[in-house]
Each structure stands twice: as structure tokens, then as C-alpha cells.
Design an enzyme around this catalytic site. Structure first.
Site, PDB file in Angstrom:
ATOM      1  N   THR A 154     101.821  73.637  39.948  1.00 17.00           N
ATOM      2  CA  THR A 154     102.656  72.770  40.720  1.00 17.00           C
ATOM      3  C   THR A 154     103.137  71.549  40.235  1.00 17.00           C
ATOM      4  O   THR A 154     102.880  71.242  38.899  1.00 17.00           O
ATOM      5  CB  THR A 154     101.621  72.186  41.916  1.00 17.00           C
ATOM      6  OG1 THR A 154     102.260  71.753  42.719  1.00 17.00           O
ATOM      7  CG2 THR A 154     100.608  71.372  41.414  1.00 17.00           C
ATOM      8  N   ARG A 155     104.046  70.920  40.936  1.00 16.07           N
ATOM      9  CA  ARG A 155     104.729  69.764  40.267  1.00 16.07           C
ATOM     10  C   ARG A 155     104.232  68.612  41.466  1.00 16.07           C
ATOM     11  O   ARG A 155     104.503  67.261  41.314  1.00 16.07           O
ATOM     12  CB  ARG A 155     106.160  69.634  40.334  1.00 16.07           C
ATOM     13  CG  ARG A 155     106.531  70.692  39.099  1.00 16.07           C
ATOM     14  CD  ARG A 155     107.991  70.591  38.751  1.00 16.07           C
ATOM     15  NE  ARG A 155     108.293  71.765  37.860  1.00 16.07           N
ATOM     16  CZ  ARG A 155     108.065  72.078  36.887  1.00 16.07           C
ATOM     17  NH1 ARG A 155     107.650  71.024  36.030  1.00 16.07           N
ATOM     18  NH2 ARG A 155     108.562  73.013  36.242  1.00 16.07           N
ATOM     19  N   LYS A 187      99.129  67.842  45.771  1.00 21.18           N
ATOM     20  CA  LYS A 187      98.458  68.955  45.837  1.00 21.18           C
ATOM     21  C   LYS A 187      97.355  68.931  44.625  1.00 21.18           C
ATOM     22  O   LYS A 187      96.520  69.447  44.684  1.00 21.18           O
ATOM     23  CB  LYS A 187      99.456  69.949  45.492  1.00 21.18           C
ATOM     24  CG  LYS A 187      98.587  71.470  45.552  1.00 21.18           C
ATOM     25  CD  LYS A 187      99.462  72.783  45.303  1.00 21.18           C
ATOM     26  CE  LYS A 187     100.540  72.994  46.609  1.00 21.18           C
ATOM     27  NZ  LYS A 187     101.216  74.207  46.526  1.00 21.18           N
ATOM     28  N   ASP A 203      99.872  80.258  47.181  1.00 22.10           N
ATOM     29  CA  ASP A 203     101.272  80.636  48.110  1.00 22.10           C
ATOM     30  C   ASP A 203     100.664  80.377  49.603  1.00 22.10           C
ATOM     31  O   ASP A 203      99.558  81.099  49.734  1.00 22.10           O
ATOM     32  CB  ASP A 203     102.019  81.822  47.882  1.00 22.10           C
ATOM     33  CG  ASP A 203     103.344  81.797  48.404  1.00 22.10           C
ATOM     34  OD1 ASP A 203     104.044  80.657  48.227  1.00 22.10           O
ATOM     35  OD2 ASP A 203     103.842  82.719  49.133  1.00 22.10           O
ATOM     36  N   SER A 204     101.088  79.726  50.356  1.00 22.75           N
ATOM     37  CA  SER A 204     100.560  79.931  51.797  1.00 22.75           C
ATOM     38  C   SER A 204     101.570  79.535  52.780  1.00 22.75           C
ATOM     39  O   SER A 204     102.973  79.094  52.499  1.00 22.75           O
ATOM     40  CB  SER A 204      99.636  78.554  51.911  1.00 22.75           C
ATOM     41  OG  SER A 204     100.301  77.255  51.590  1.00 22.75           O
TER      42      SER A 204
END
Length: 174
Positions: free
Chosen positions: A24-25, A29, A86-87
Site C-alpha cells: 500500500t501507499r 492503512k 482487496d476489499s
């Protein structure tokens, strides 16, 4: 082998800091996962922390496929074990849409507000019992594996869901 201070020759693991790449960036999160996982002996790093450029192409038709794509991307680029997610939301009345396209439901660069507005418009006029939905989150952990001359990855995947209903108007925050 590491000898104890008293010269004891029994094997003890050397204390080393482990590193886990989070694909992630998003600083939000990353902060959230640091709190949830609470891995005191592991440093959680973002793609930016390790200098990885580019983005994986999330072209899968399932949450599992897209999470695996992101996890493999991070592992290949860094050599570090990589956790990716992933969601999205699957709405019964919409045949499971928006699903893997939740983040892009109202367009490629849509905001959360625009995505929510489009979803509410699509469900406008439906009674509460027809607004059933589930939030789906898939985590994929890519671990380095020696498979053939080029190496490979071992994937561990977990899926969670939370059932509920889509409200008739936005509420809450965050």
C-alpha cells in the site's frame, strides 16, 4: 549457533528485526494494520518506505486474485514477505456489484463520496429487506519460496465477510 553470556553452547535464535511489506501507499492503512497486527518484533513497511515505484495491474475478477496480484508485486519488487488486501461491497440487489470495482464504481478517479452517491442512487426506492449487502476483505501474504531456478512465492490467503444492509443516506465518518 549463538553462545549465551555464560558460554552455554545450546542453540538460540539470534534476535533480528523482521520486516513485512504492506502493499500500500496509504499511510492510514499502514497505521491501521500496525495497530491491528501489533507485531512488536516486525517492522511493517509501505511500498514508498522501500522505494518501490509503479503499481500492479489489478485486473482480476475476484478479491482473491487482486490481493494475490498486489502481494506478488510487492514480493517481486522487494524480496520481502508482502501482505496485500482487496476489499469491497457486494450488494445483493445489484447481483454482487460493485464487488471488485467498489473503489472505481463511479469512475477511475472517483472519491468515496461519489461512489457512495452512485450506490445510493442505484438502490433508490428499494425497501430495507432488498438492500442486503456484504463487505468482503481478502488478505494475501506472499512469502519467498525456492521454486525452480527463478524462485517463486507461496501464498497464504484469508477471506472475511460482514453482512448488513445499505442505508438510505450517508451517515457516519471515516
Amino acid at each position: 549457533a549463538v553462545r549465551g553470556a555464560d558460554g552455554d553452547p545450546r542453540y538460540r535464535p539470534a534476535v533480528t528485526e523482521r520486516r513485512l511489506l504492506i502493499a500500500t501507499r496509504s499511510t492510514h492503512k499502514l497505521r491501521e494494520l500496525r495497530e491491528l497486527l501489533a507485531l512488536s518484533d516486525t517492522d511493517l513497511l509501505s511500498l514508498d518506505d522501500v522505494g518501490i515505484e509503479g503499481e500492479p495491474v489489478e485486473d482480476g475478477e475476484t478479491f482473491e486474485t487482486n490481493a494475490a496480484i498486489k502481494a506478488r508485486f510487492g514480493l517481486r519488487a522487494s524480496g520481502l514477505p508482502t501482505l496485500a488486501d482487496d476489499s469491497g461491497i457486494e450488494v445483493d440487489a445489484l447481483g454482487g456489484a460493485p464487488g471488485v470495482r467498489t473503489r472505481r464504481y463511479a469512475g477511475e478517479d472517483a472519491t468515496d463520496e461519489a461512489n457512495n452517491a452512485k450506490l445510493l442512487e442505484a438502490l433508490d426506492g428499494l425497501r430495507a429487506e432488498r438492500r442486503g449487502a456484504r463487505y468482503v476483505c481478502v488478505l494475501s501474504l506472499a512469502l519467498p519460496a525456492d521454486v525452480g531456478p527463478r524462485g517463486g512465492a507461496r501464498l497464504v490467503t484469508a477471506r472475511g465477510t460482514c453482512r448488513g444492509r445499505i442505508a438510505t443516506e450517508p451517515r457516519g465518518d471515516g
